[in-house]
Design an enzyme around this catalytic site. Sequence first.
Site, PDB file in Angstrom:
ATOM      1  N   CYS A 148      51.247 -10.991  25.058  1.00  0.00           N
ATOM      2  CA  CYS A 148      52.342 -10.065  25.338  1.00  0.00           C
ATOM      3  C   CYS A 148      53.002  -9.570  24.061  1.00  0.00           C
ATOM      4  O   CYS A 148      53.774  -8.629  24.092  1.00  0.00           O
ATOM      5  CB  CYS A 148      53.381 -10.747  26.209  1.00  0.00           C
ATOM      6  SG  CYS A 148      52.639 -11.696  27.509  1.00  0.00           S
TER       7      CYS A 148
ATOM      8  N   ASN B  28      52.161 -21.168  24.446  1.00  0.00           N
ATOM      9  CA  ASN B  28      51.038 -20.231  24.427  1.00  0.00           C
ATOM     10  C   ASN B  28      50.674 -19.741  23.035  1.00  0.00           C
ATOM     11  O   ASN B  28      49.608 -19.189  22.842  1.00  0.00           O
ATOM     12  CB  ASN B  28      51.327 -19.029  25.337  1.00  0.00           C
ATOM     13  CG  ASN B  28      52.703 -18.463  25.125  1.00  0.00           C
ATOM     14  OD1 ASN B  28      53.699 -19.165  25.298  1.00  0.00           O
ATOM     15  ND2 ASN B  28      52.781 -17.209  24.747  1.00  0.00           N
TER      16      ASN B  28
ATOM     17  N   GLN C 159      49.928 -22.324  30.715  1.00  0.00           N
ATOM     18  CA  GLN C 159      48.836 -22.607  29.768  1.00  0.00           C
ATOM     19  C   GLN C 159      48.188 -23.971  30.003  1.00  0.00           C
ATOM     20  O   GLN C 159      47.128 -24.247  29.447  1.00  0.00           O
ATOM     21  CB  GLN C 159      49.377 -22.554  28.318  1.00  0.00           C
ATOM     22  CG  GLN C 159      49.739 -21.169  27.842  1.00  0.00           C
ATOM     23  CD  GLN C 159      48.532 -20.273  27.622  1.00  0.00           C
ATOM     24  OE1 GLN C 159      47.402 -20.733  27.437  1.00  0.00           O
ATOM     25  NE2 GLN C 159      48.749 -18.967  27.629  1.00  0.00           N
TER      26      GLN C 159
ATOM     27  N   HIS D  97      44.581 -16.674  36.340  1.00  0.00           N
ATOM     28  CA  HIS D  97      43.675 -16.084  35.332  1.00  0.00           C
ATOM     29  C   HIS D  97      43.623 -16.886  34.040  1.00  0.00           C
ATOM     30  O   HIS D  97      42.798 -16.636  33.175  1.00  0.00           O
ATOM     31  CB  HIS D  97      44.028 -14.612  35.071  1.00  0.00           C
ATOM     32  CG  HIS D  97      45.231 -14.365  34.233  1.00  0.00           C
ATOM     33  ND1 HIS D  97      45.144 -14.059  32.896  1.00  0.00           N
ATOM     34  CD2 HIS D  97      46.554 -14.357  34.531  1.00  0.00           C
ATOM     35  CE1 HIS D  97      46.372 -13.858  32.410  1.00  0.00           C
ATOM     36  NE2 HIS D  97      47.243 -14.039  33.393  1.00  0.00           N
TER      37      HIS D  97
ATOM     38  N   THR E  50      52.313  -9.781  52.534  1.00  0.00           N
ATOM     39  CA  THR E  50      51.047 -10.201  53.154  1.00  0.00           C
ATOM     40  C   THR E  50      50.195 -10.971  52.143  1.00  0.00           C
ATOM     41  O   THR E  50      50.026 -10.532  51.000  1.00  0.00           O
ATOM     42  CB  THR E  50      50.283  -8.956  53.670  1.00  0.00           C
ATOM     43  OG1 THR E  50      51.127  -8.317  54.630  1.00  0.00           O
ATOM     44  CG2 THR E  50      48.964  -9.332  54.315  1.00  0.00           C
TER      45      THR E  50
ATOM     46  N   SER F 128      49.294 -19.822  36.807  1.00  0.00           N
ATOM     47  CA  SER F 128      48.666 -18.509  36.949  1.00  0.00           C
ATOM     48  C   SER F 128      47.155 -18.660  36.925  1.00  0.00           C
ATOM     49  O   SER F 128      46.602 -19.266  35.995  1.00  0.00           O
ATOM     50  CB  SER F 128      49.124 -17.632  35.785  1.00  0.00           C
ATOM     51  OG  SER F 128      48.495 -16.383  35.856  1.00  0.00           O
TER      52      SER F 128
ATOM     53  N   GLY G  20      51.937 -15.707  36.983  1.00  0.00           N
ATOM     54  CA  GLY G  20      52.817 -16.676  36.319  1.00  0.00           C
ATOM     55  C   GLY G  20      54.194 -16.088  36.062  1.00  0.00           C
ATOM     56  O   GLY G  20      55.216 -16.779  36.185  1.00  0.00           O
TER      57      GLY G  20
HETATM   58  N1  PLP Z   1      53.912 -18.252  30.785  1.00  0.00           N
HETATM   59  C1  PLP Z   1      53.067 -18.497  29.777  1.00  0.00           C
HETATM   60  C2  PLP Z   1      53.259 -19.717  28.953  1.00  0.00           C
HETATM   61  C3  PLP Z   1      52.020 -17.621  29.501  1.00  0.00           C
HETATM   62  O1  PLP Z   1      51.187 -17.862  28.485  1.00  0.00           O
HETATM   63  C4  PLP Z   1      51.873 -16.458  30.310  1.00  0.00           C
HETATM   64  C5  PLP Z   1      50.819 -15.458  30.009  1.00  0.00           C
HETATM   65  O2  PLP Z   1      50.404 -15.276  28.883  1.00  0.00           O
HETATM   66  C6  PLP Z   1      52.774 -16.258  31.379  1.00  0.00           C
HETATM   67  C7  PLP Z   1      53.773 -17.174  31.587  1.00  0.00           C
HETATM   68  C8  PLP Z   1      52.640 -15.076  32.291  1.00  0.00           C
HETATM   69  O3  PLP Z   1      51.578 -15.278  33.196  1.00  0.00           O
HETATM   70  P1  PLP Z   1      50.923 -14.010  33.958  1.00  0.00           P
HETATM   71  O4  PLP Z   1      50.051 -13.332  32.973  1.00  0.00           O
HETATM   72  O5  PLP Z   1      50.150 -14.616  35.086  1.00  0.00           O
HETATM   73  O6  PLP Z   1      52.038 -13.177  34.441  1.00  0.00           O
END
Ligand code: PLP
Length: 374
Positions: A324, A151, A179, A201, A237, A199, A72
């Site tokens: 984060c 988030n 999210q 995961h 790749t 993203s 993401g």
């Molecule tokens: N954007 C939002 C709103 C997120 O919550 C996150 C991850 O917590 C990201 C971007 C970043 O995604 P990634 O962990 O795949 O880099």
Amino acid sequence: MSDMIYADNAATTALDSVALDAMMPWFRAEYGNASQPYAFSREPKKALKEARRTIANCIGAVPDEIYFTSCGTESDNWAIKGSAFGDAKKRLAITSQIEHHAVLNSCKSIQRLGYPVEYLPPTSKGIILPEVLEKNITDNTRFVSVMFANNEIGTVQPIKALSDVAHSHGAIFHTDAVQAVGHIPIDVHSLGVDMLSASAHKFNGPKGIGFLYIKNGINISPLIDGGAQEFGMRAGTENIASIVGMAAALENNCQHMKENITHIKDLEQALIKGLDQSGIAYVRNGTDDKLPGLLSLSFAGKDGEAILHRMDLLGISISTGSACDSVNKEISHVLQAIRLDENLAKGTIRISLGKNNTRDDVECILRSLVKTLA
Ligand code: PLP
């Protein structure tokens, strides 16, 4: 860790077995490079095409509007920097104060290169109002980036109204939907979204893979230069196993979205009911229009960090805010932007329930919270 209760699904989610099963062949027997012209690369090439189609179907796009990325964060970087660098005449960018750092720090980067950026304030509930965008946008605005769902507090933004304002001034509209994708219904065309970041995961797919939807006709610069992969727009790749796993996970979540939402909302209500009955005073941040299962709760006079650690000792994983930010001891930029009282902000935790959580999990979370906060 099997007896631990995981309630931090906004940080990441468990890989679904359908995704893992779909990935396995691409690690061993089918290791061909999808860019090569010989027969050995036929199957990886087909898998790539199929994954692009599956993902496009899930968000109302067409396959050649889906570009695979590493996560993401990369999708957000590409959308912001690629938009800024893609037009020499229009230079202004507009985003919000409550974006993820992947967007905020990409905006700071383009600012350092001389592109002006405006940061819109949210309401105290965490909403970016279209009228606030209207006040700040000019015909020199190149793009607007407002996240789909936050988030930390889960608020879902009025995306259609915001994209309408952006378009009425000839600006591109990007949304960080990391999210939201796979959790709530999204149709990029009816919402008027030009670019969307996602993203895997976060929707029970593998880590290290994501995608950027770029509407046909939208002109942005590549971020990663090299070979001709991804229609010449994102070199490297292709990570076939992860791409296939991402598509399988998204399809699975979209097929079961209705029942997942019902289940998660049911768990959330049980948690709130139990908390109300416990007599513990708390404030719930955000609005009712929010991501299912994501609860931002503030306890006046308490320390969110201490709550997290005590819950951890009791076998429960929750968060104080965004994943984060867990190393950053300052009050999160989101809670500051919604002007939450400092006493409450310091005592804030995020519980994010997912489809794999159960009523027993909720009972255990409640008992542990009461023990922790008593
Ligand atoms: N954007 C939002 C709103 C997120 O919550 C996150 C991850 O917590 C990201 C971007 C970043 O995604 P990634 O962990 O795949 O880099």
